[in-house]
Design a protein around this motif. Structure first.
Motif, PDB file in Angstrom:
ATOM      1  N   ALA A   1       0.831  -1.205   0.000  1.00 28.05           N
ATOM      2  CA  ALA A   1       0.000   0.000   0.000  1.00 28.05           C
ATOM      3  C   ALA A   1       0.866   1.255   0.000  1.00 28.05           C
ATOM      4  CB  ALA A   1      -0.920   0.000   1.221  1.00 28.05           C
ATOM      5  N   VAL A   2       1.916   1.245   0.816  1.00 27.25           N
ATOM      6  CA  VAL A   2       2.835   2.395   0.866  1.00 27.25           C
ATOM      7  C   VAL A   2       3.488   2.600  -0.495  1.00 27.25           C
ATOM      8  CG1 VAL A   2       4.986   3.262   1.862  1.00 27.25           C
ATOM      9  CG2 VAL A   2       3.283   2.195   3.335  1.00 27.25           C
ATOM     10  N   TYR A   3       3.917   1.512  -1.107  1.00 25.53           N
ATOM     11  CA  TYR A   3       4.573   1.609  -2.416  1.00 25.53           C
ATOM     12  C   TYR A   3       3.614   2.177  -3.469  1.00 25.53           C
ATOM     13  CZ  TYR A   3       7.653   0.574  -6.294  1.00 25.53           C
ATOM     14  OH  TYR A   3       8.461   0.706  -7.398  1.00 25.53           O
ATOM     15  N   ILE A   4       2.373   1.702  -3.446  1.00 25.07           N
ATOM     16  CA  ILE A   4       1.397   2.191  -4.422  1.00 25.07           C
ATOM     17  C   ILE A   4       1.199   3.697  -4.279  1.00 25.07           C
ATOM     18  CG2 ILE A   4      -1.039   2.128  -5.091  1.00 25.07           C
ATOM     19  CD1 ILE A   4      -1.044  -0.847  -4.359  1.00 25.07           C
ATOM     20  N   VAL A   5       1.050   4.174  -3.025  1.00 29.67           N
ATOM     21  CA  VAL A   5       0.824   5.605  -2.790  1.00 29.67           C
ATOM     22  C   VAL A   5       2.022   6.432  -3.266  1.00 29.67           C
ATOM     23  CG1 VAL A   5       0.547   7.366  -1.008  1.00 29.67           C
ATOM     24  CG2 VAL A   5      -0.775   5.258  -0.883  1.00 29.67           C
ATOM     25  N   VAL A   6       3.223   6.023  -2.868  1.00 31.08           N
ATOM     26  CA  VAL A   6       4.431   6.771  -3.247  1.00 31.08           C
ATOM     27  C   VAL A   6       4.609   6.786  -4.759  1.00 31.08           C
ATOM     28  CG1 VAL A   6       6.953   6.811  -3.104  1.00 31.08           C
ATOM     29  CG2 VAL A   6       5.599   6.344  -1.057  1.00 31.08           C
ATOM     30  N   ALA A   7       4.436   5.611  -5.398  1.00 28.48           N
ATOM     31  CA  ALA A   7       4.604   5.528  -6.844  1.00 28.48           C
ATOM     32  C   ALA A   7       3.564   6.367  -7.581  1.00 28.48           C
ATOM     33  CB  ALA A   7       4.516   4.070  -7.296  1.00 28.48           C
ATOM     34  N   ALA A   8       2.305   6.315  -7.126  1.00 26.91           N
ATOM     35  CA  ALA A   8       1.230   7.067  -7.786  1.00 26.91           C
ATOM     36  C   ALA A   8       1.443   8.574  -7.655  1.00 26.91           C
ATOM     37  CB  ALA A   8      -0.119   6.667  -7.202  1.00 26.91           C
ATOM     38  N   ILE A   9       1.826   9.029  -6.459  1.00 28.48           N
ATOM     39  CA  ILE A   9       2.071  10.458  -6.254  1.00 28.48           C
ATOM     40  C   ILE A   9       3.220  10.935  -7.121  1.00 28.48           C
ATOM     41  CG2 ILE A   9       2.876  12.172  -4.578  1.00 28.48           C
ATOM     42  CD1 ILE A   9       1.282  10.689  -2.443  1.00 28.48           C
ATOM     43  N   ASP A  10       4.284  10.133  -7.179  1.00 24.85           N
ATOM     44  CA  ASP A  10       5.432  10.491  -8.013  1.00 24.85           C
ATOM     45  C   ASP A  10       5.034  10.623  -9.478  1.00 24.85           C
ATOM     46  OD1 ASP A  10       8.495  10.684  -8.358  1.00 24.85           O
ATOM     47  OD2 ASP A  10       7.962   9.058  -9.734  1.00 24.85           O
ATOM     48  N   LYS A  11       4.204   9.699  -9.946  1.00 22.69           N
ATOM     49  CA  LYS A  11       3.770   9.747 -11.343  1.00 22.69           C
ATOM     50  C   LYS A  11       2.889  10.958 -11.613  1.00 22.69           C
ATOM     51  CE  LYS A  11       2.647   6.022 -13.532  1.00 22.69           C
ATOM     52  NZ  LYS A  11       1.937   4.783 -13.912  1.00 22.69           N
ATOM     53  N   LEU A  12       2.025  11.313 -10.660  1.00 21.81           N
ATOM     54  CA  LEU A  12       1.151  12.470 -10.841  1.00 21.81           C
ATOM     55  C   LEU A  12       1.958  13.771 -10.840  1.00 21.81           C
ATOM     56  CD1 LEU A  12      -1.852  11.422  -8.565  1.00 21.81           C
ATOM     57  CD2 LEU A  12      -1.862  11.605 -11.064  1.00 21.81           C
ATOM     58  N   VAL A  13       2.936  13.847  -9.951  1.00 26.28           N
ATOM     59  CA  VAL A  13       3.763  15.059  -9.858  1.00 26.28           C
ATOM     60  C   VAL A  13       4.617  15.245 -11.109  1.00 26.28           C
ATOM     61  CG1 VAL A  13       5.685  16.136  -8.615  1.00 26.28           C
ATOM     62  CG2 VAL A  13       3.794  15.122  -7.344  1.00 26.28           C
ATOM     63  N   THR A  14       5.160  14.138 -11.607  1.00 24.17           N
ATOM     64  CA  THR A  14       6.052  14.216 -12.776  1.00 24.17           C
ATOM     65  C   THR A  14       5.309  14.095 -14.102  1.00 24.17           C
ATOM     66  OG1 THR A  14       6.478  11.828 -12.637  1.00 24.17           O
ATOM     67  CG2 THR A  14       7.988  13.291 -11.455  1.00 24.17           C
ATOM     68  N   HIS A  15       3.964  13.970 -14.054  1.00 25.40           N
ATOM     69  CA  HIS A  15       3.143  13.829 -15.260  1.00 25.40           C
ATOM     70  C   HIS A  15       3.580  12.634 -16.109  1.00 25.40           C
ATOM     71  CE1 HIS A  15       1.230  18.107 -15.436  1.00 25.40           C
ATOM     72  NE2 HIS A  15       1.369  17.666 -14.189  1.00 25.40           N
ATOM     73  N   GLN A  16       3.853  11.536 -15.448  1.00 30.55           N
ATOM     74  CA  GLN A  16       4.286  10.338 -16.153  1.00 30.55           C
ATOM     75  C   GLN A  16       3.114   9.424 -16.391  1.00 30.55           C
ATOM     76  OE1 GLN A  16       7.216   8.003 -14.116  1.00 30.55           O
ATOM     77  NE2 GLN A  16       7.392   6.485 -15.740  1.00 30.55           N
ATOM     78  N   GLY A  17       2.806   9.165 -17.646  1.00 25.36           N
ATOM     79  CA  GLY A  17       1.698   8.286 -17.986  1.00 25.36           C
ATOM     80  C   GLY A  17       2.125   6.846 -18.052  1.00 25.36           C
ATOM     81  N   ALA A  18       1.158   5.964 -18.289  1.00 28.74           N
ATOM     82  CA  ALA A  18       1.447   4.534 -18.386  1.00 28.74           C
ATOM     83  C   ALA A  18       2.257   4.255 -19.640  1.00 28.74           C
ATOM     84  CB  ALA A  18       0.142   3.743 -18.422  1.00 28.74           C
TER      85      ALA A  18
END
Length: 212
Positions: free
Chosen positions: A93-110
């Motif tokens: 769960a911690v990994y999912i949150v950190v990874a998702a926030i990082d992707k949103l901040v950096t505008h990284q798509g799938a």
């Protein structure tokens, strides 16, 4: 008793099959994710490693019972397994949150590769079957840790479909943020199951809601 022993052996077989797939899944997902600079695939691979560790502990617990260990030793192994599975889910769960926030901040798509997409599709089909089998056998032998491990497997399936949906929607509509949002939606489920497994390890008999 004979039926119980058969169920324990089935549990061992399903864990061996699950761990074998996790090794393949982790290697392909991490390799494809690094090559494609895809955080979603790397997260998928990290989940596979976490589930591999949890599966190893469950295999140990089931093997002890299959070899005719005393009831007290089986209960001790069950408690240890619940701790490991619960902590694994909370770390996920911690990994999912950190990874998702990082992707949103950096505008990284799938992003993905053909191999990564094929792996996600295969996992999305295989893992629900493994999850149902673990939960059924866990119920038959009274192992809440095995049932909780079944929850790990269904989370793996959800993450696989999240990867596929994210890749498809990003390609069709340019929604680079969709897989991060979908991943965050899984956090409640992951934390709930993780807390229940930890509570079971602490001796709260009715903590594991997935087993009722």
């Amino acid at each position: 008793m004979m039926l119980h022993e058969i169920s324990v052996k089935r549990g061992i077989n399903i864990e061996i099959a699950s761990m074998t797939w996790m090794v393949i899944e982790a290697a392909v997902a991490l390799g494809s994710g690094i090559v494609a600079h895809s955080l979603s695939l790397v997260a998928f691979g990290a989940d596979s490693i976490i589930e591999l560790v949890a599966g190893g502990v469950l295999l140990w617990r089931l093997t002890i019972e299959a070899r005719g260990a005393s009831l007290s030793r089986v209960k001790k192994a069950e408690k240890t397994s619940s701790w490991v599975v619960g902590i694994a889910l909370l770390l996920l769960a911690v990994y999912i949150v950190v990874a998702a926030i990082d992707k949103l901040v950096t505008h990284q798509g799938a992003q993905s590769t053909y191999m990564g997409t094929g792996l996600a599709l295969a996992s999305g089909i295989i893992m629900p079957y493994l999850s149902r089998a673990k939960k059924r056998i866990g119920s038959e032998i009274g192992s809440k840790a095995l049932s909780a491990d079944g929850s790990c497997s269904i989370v793996c399936a959800y993450m696989a479909w999240t990867v596929l949906v994210g890749v498809a929607l990003t390609a069709l509509f340019g929604w680079w943020w969709i897989d991060s949002i979908a991943a965050l939606a899984l956090v409640y489920f992951v934390v709930k199951e993780g807390r229940e497994a930890v509570q079971e390890a602490r001796g709260k008999e009715d903590a594991c809601g997935c087993c009722h």
